[in-house]
Design an enzyme around this catalytic site. Structure first.
Site, short mmCIF file in Angstrom:
data_model
loop_
_atom_site.label_atom_id
_atom_site.label_comp_id
_atom_site.label_asym_id
_atom_site.label_seq_id
_atom_site.Cartn_x
_atom_site.Cartn_y
_atom_site.Cartn_z
N ASP A 196 -13.18 5.28 1.71
CA ASP A 196 -11.52 5.56 2.39
C ASP A 196 -11.12 6.87 1.97
O ASP A 196 -10.92 7.22 1.12
CB ASP A 196 -10.71 4.41 1.14
N GLU A 211 -7.40 1.00 -4.27
CA GLU A 211 -7.43 0.42 -2.81
C GLU A 211 -8.71 0.35 -2.41
O GLU A 211 -8.49 -0.74 -1.06
CB GLU A 211 -6.93 2.05 -2.05
N LYS A 236 3.06 11.65 -3.60
CA LYS A 236 2.15 10.67 -4.31
C LYS A 236 0.84 11.96 -4.54
O LYS A 236 -0.05 11.51 -5.81
CB LYS A 236 0.75 9.94 -3.07
N ASP A 288 1.15 -1.13 -0.04
CA ASP A 288 0.26 0.61 -0.03
C ASP A 288 0.65 1.26 0.36
O ASP A 288 1.37 0.86 0.86
CB ASP A 288 -0.93 0.07 1.14
#
Lengths: 382, 523
Positions: free
Chosen positions: B193, B171, B70, B8
């Protein structure tokens, strides 16, 4: 558009190249199909590289060397051979299956055919097959899990839920075009579009023979009408002949000839009409139309130039006079007309040149001599 | 065969897991932590630091410490998100040769894939150390709402780290896999999420050992970092009011504030009030100043309620895309550390009319799901099958500037759809096709994946050539386009040159460069 119907061009392409709005194309195709003028060819494979696939598909051997059990290879081959089945059969469910059964069927088949199940295994030709099979299964689920598209599919099979469930509908049934509602043109749904845009059409053989025979008859009567100078009738006949047999080049060239004849005749008529009695402006209009049909008529160009000068349209007079001179370089009158147009257009030097060419051809031409006087008068200082 | 790790790769923290003896295990790093900060730094003496080591020195070395990269990966330098990031981040962001965003640390320019690669390499090292065997294969997760360029860049990062990326998975999907392993009964679940930098919501259908993604929505520029920033802004204002000193330009102070804000936020998940204490935060003529501030949960909720509301809009859209109503959802799974915030839990509970499921660890569930997927792919384990979807519609720009969607969002992948194109001019010999991803009707508002020119079309009147362009989305959600001339059957091999990703050569070069750079963690 009929001439495009050759068994190879798909509906989608016809819509784009028909020269008509796509809706119009849809309407026509549906009507013709209903009337039996055209028939639907078998569905076209959705993916490109048809040849390679056919070749691969033809190689239906089971291969024990692959990392795939033989019974599964067999199953994939069988499934792929019948990818054109109705969606219900793809998912192996009854027409009456409820949403849950459809989902379960999809999940069950996914567990067999999803490429992830065979990740990194040596599948040979079966890799591509598996891919096609899974994509078809997913497509079937996508369409059957949506109540709207499902209803469309069932309607297009001619067995709506209200008529009760049937099994084993022939693949051909699906190709039939959905019946038109009495209200007229119905906007096609998503599923119909998906399916039908891939269709190709051809005209049935028997019908083709019939139509060719009729076309020949129309052609003959058109020729007769043309001989009798009944132009409208002749052109109409030729058009019908082409509509009934669009592949016959003879008809097309026949039509072109008749058009040329019509133009010639029309031009003659117009030139005649533009005789001296007609008012100058009206005569010029008629001549211009005649020149549209017969642009290489030197005399008509010269007359048009003359009329333009009378009407004081110097620029256009020069253009017509130039065409006349080009078409008939030995005609003294045309050169004189050009000289006059140029002089009145203020191009004195060019006018002298043009007159020089006229006098070179005939030094005693009365109009040329008259023009020479005009030019000298202009040159003389006041 | 070596085992497959699941990673992850988070905005703030990364986590690695593996299936060991049939059971998924989260792998702790050398310090015993199960997650590592997604941070990279070059220290004053030129050493490269990653993870906790990088985080620890961030305060004193803010300019050369890269975090939350990211948020930049796969983005164009001229995009609005980048403009925001340039303002926010203490490290320098520059424009790459291909218009992509690059990061400058200690005068060296790194591509975002390279930074991600460094973090992935650290996760790989952690796994190898724990398992005592070399690792070469990985499944990496990305936010569901990542577009093709962002996915490609993440895949490149894997390559740079020396990993073969078997699959890029979403994810929330990974979280659902973890959940699905323990819950075999048929049910619909929603995965909410909220991570450090991204937000995703997915609705999934679980039955008969199949996990089917029904719909997904989200925002790739919204997450816990935004919570922190709001708190930082609040502290800055309060301090300015009390002391008349603006700390905005003091990088070191800002970094301390950021850490304190994150800690305060975590405190307020269980407490109603917390104290922010930063001695010697500033100096002026009168001497040292200290920051001492009380922050209540209520204040925090005021500061971030609009962010939470924004996520709930995506939730509504996602549920309706799945053709469902809130009450049709049987379970809600929360993922990402930010979902520990009571306000988030309340909003979710209110919307779905039921409290969220509490059985999974929001920080680890995604990595575990990635490991499960890696194991499913390679071990022949037939327990579960994942049917994933593409989150964004894929299409082309039409000549009048509209967007023609060819594969709509939430279509199960892999998928291939072919479409026929033709020419608009007589004897036209080439057609330019712009491939886009997004939901706007206006082509320019969508993300340009790339464009290609289909040339050598045989001369023909307009409308006559039939050019079949096939759009493929593979199981990784990565897009391929091919075109063929129907008449000749000749296929033109076309690669959509994704703008803003690295070329093979660049990747090779980076790998070669990094081979000589020692990491503190490497033995």
């Amino acid at each position: 558009m009929l001439s495009r119907i050759d068994g190879k061009t798909s509906w989608d392409v016809l819509r784009q190249i028909g020269g008509l709005p796509p809706e119009e194309v849809d309407r026509s195709l549906e009507r013709w199909a209903k009337e039996g003028l055209i028939v639907v060819e078998e569905a076209v494979p959705a993916e490109p590289r048809a040849e390679t696939r056919d070749r691969d598909a033809a190689d239906t051997r089971l291969d024990p060397a692959l990392d795939l059990p033989l019974d599964l290879q067999r199953r994939i081959l069988d499934f792929e051979a019948a990818l054109d089945r109705p969606y219900h059969q793809i998912l192996e469910v009854d027409l009456s299956a409820d949403a849950k059964e459809i989902k379960r069927a999809y999940f069950r088949l996914s567990k067999v055919f999803h490429p992830d199940r065979y990740f990194r295994r040596d599948l040979g030709l079966y890799e591509a097959r598996l891919d096609r099979v899974f994509k078809k299964v997913a497509e079937a689920y996508e369409l059957l899990s949506d109540p709207t598209t499902r209803a469309e599919i069932e309607r297009s099979m001619g067995t709506g839920p209200e008529q009760g469930a049937h099994r084993g509908i022939a693949a051909g049934d699906r190709e039939r075009i959905a019946p038109e509602s009495p209200a007229g043109y119905r906007v096609p749904s998503r599923i119909e579009n998906l399916e039908r845009l891939r269709r190709r059409f051809k005209i049935p053989k028997k019908l083709v023979a019939e139509r060719q025979f009729k076309a020949r008859q129309f052609y003959r009567s058109a020729l007769v009408a043309a001989k009798g100078r009944r132009w409208l009738e002749a052109a109409g006949g030729m058009r019908l002949a082409i509509a009934f047999d669009p592949w016959n080049a003879e008809y097309k060239s026949g039509f072109a000839e008749i058009q040329a004849d019509v133009h010639r005749a029309r031009a003659d008529e117009l030139v005649e009409m533009a005789s001296d009695e007609t008012a100058q402006a009206e005569a010029l209009k008629l001549l211009e139309e005649a020149l549209h049909y017969r642009p290489c008529d030197a005399a008509a160009n010269a007359r048009a130039a003359d009329l333009c000068l009378e009407l004081n349209e110097v620029g256009r007079a020069r253009e017509y006079a130039e065409s006349a001179c080009e078409l008939a370089p030995d005609d003294v009158g045309s050169h004189v007309l050009l000289a006059r147009s140029l002089r009145r257009g203020g191009q004195a030097e060019a006018a002298v040149d043009a007159l020089g060419r006229a006098l070179a051809l005939d030094r005693n031409h009365p109009e040329a001599l008259a023009e020479q006087r005009q030019q000298r008068k202009k040159k003389r200082p006041r | 065969m070596s085992r497959v790790i699941g990673i992850d790769l988070g905005t703030t923290n990364s986590c690695v897991a593996v299936v060991d003896g049939g059971k998924p295990v989260v792998i702790p790093n050398t310090g015993g932590y199960k997650t590592s900060p997604s941070m990279f730094a070059i220290s004053q003496d030129g050493k490269r630091l990653v993870g906790h080591l990088a985080k620890r020195q961030a305060v004193t070395n803010a300019r050369n410490t890269v975090f939350a990269s990211k948020r930049l990966i796969g983005r164009r330098f001229d995009s609005p998100e980048l403009a925001r990031a340039v303002d926010l981040f203490p490290y320098q962001i520059a424009e790459g040769p291909d218009g992509d965003a690059r990061i400058v640390a200690a005068d060296k320019t790194f591509s975002c894939s390279e930074i991600a690669g460094i973090i992935l390499r650290e996760m790989k090292r952690v796994a190898e150390e724990y398992l005592g065997e070399p690792i070469s294969d990985a499944v990496i997760t990305v936010p569901a709402y990542f577009n093709d360029t962002q996915r490609q860049s993440t895949k490149d990062a894997g390559k740079i780290a020396g990993l073969e990326v078997l699959r890029i998975i979403n994810e929330p999907t990974a979280a659902a896999l973890t959940y699905g392993l323990g819950h075999r009964e048929e049910q619909k679940i929603a995965v909410y999420d909220l991570g450090g930098g991204t937000f995703d919501i997915s609705v999934l259908d679980l039955a008969d050992g199949v996990v089917e993604v029904m719909s997904t929505a989200g925002n790739t520029f919204l997450g816990g970092e935004d919570f922190d920033r709001r708190i930082v802004e609040h502290i800055l204002e309060e301090f300015n009011k009390a002391e008349g000193i603006d700390l905005r330009d003091d990088l070191m102070a800002l970094q301390r504030l950021k850490d304190a804000a994150e800690k305060a936020k975590c405190d307020l998940s269980s407490l109603n009030v917390t104290e922010i204490n930063l001695p010697f935060i500033a100096n002026d003529a009168t001497g040292a100043r200290h920051l001492n501030l009380e922050l209540t949960r209520e204040t925090l909720e005021d500061l971030v309620s609009d962010i939470v509301n924004q996520t709930m809009k995506s939730v509504e859209q996602c549920v309706s895309d799945a053709g469902m109503k809130a009450e049709d959802i049987d379970h809600v799974v929360l993922v990402g550390g930010q979902t520990r915030t009571p306000l988030v839990q309340q909003a979710v509970t209110r919307f779905f009319g039921k409290p969220p499921h509490r059985g999974v660890n929001p920080d680890e569930v995604v990595a575990v799901g990635a490991a499960i997927q890696g194991n499913l792919l390679t071990s022949g384990d037939r327990d579960l099958l994942l049917l994933d979807v593409t989150p964004l519609s894929l299409g082309i720009a039409t000549f009048d500037g509209h967007f023609a969607s060819l594969i709509s969002r939430n279509t199960t992948v892999p998928v291939r759809k072919a479409h026929q194109f033709t020419t608009t001019r007589d004897d036209q010999s080439a057609v330019k096709i712009r491939v886009l991803q997004g939901e706007s009707e206006n082509a320019d508002d969508n993300h340009l994946l790339g464009e290609f020119v289909l040339s050598d079309i045989p001369k023909a009147p307009k409308g006559e050539p039939e050019i079949e362009v096939a759009f493929d989305i593979d199981a990784n959600g990565i897009v391929n386009v091919s075109a063929s001339d129907v008449a000749s059957g000749r296929e033109q091999s076309i690669t959509v040159k994704t703008t803003g990703t690295l070329s093979e050569d660049e990747i090779e070069q980076i790998i070669a460069e990094n081979a000589n750079v020692p990491f503190p963690g490497d033995s």
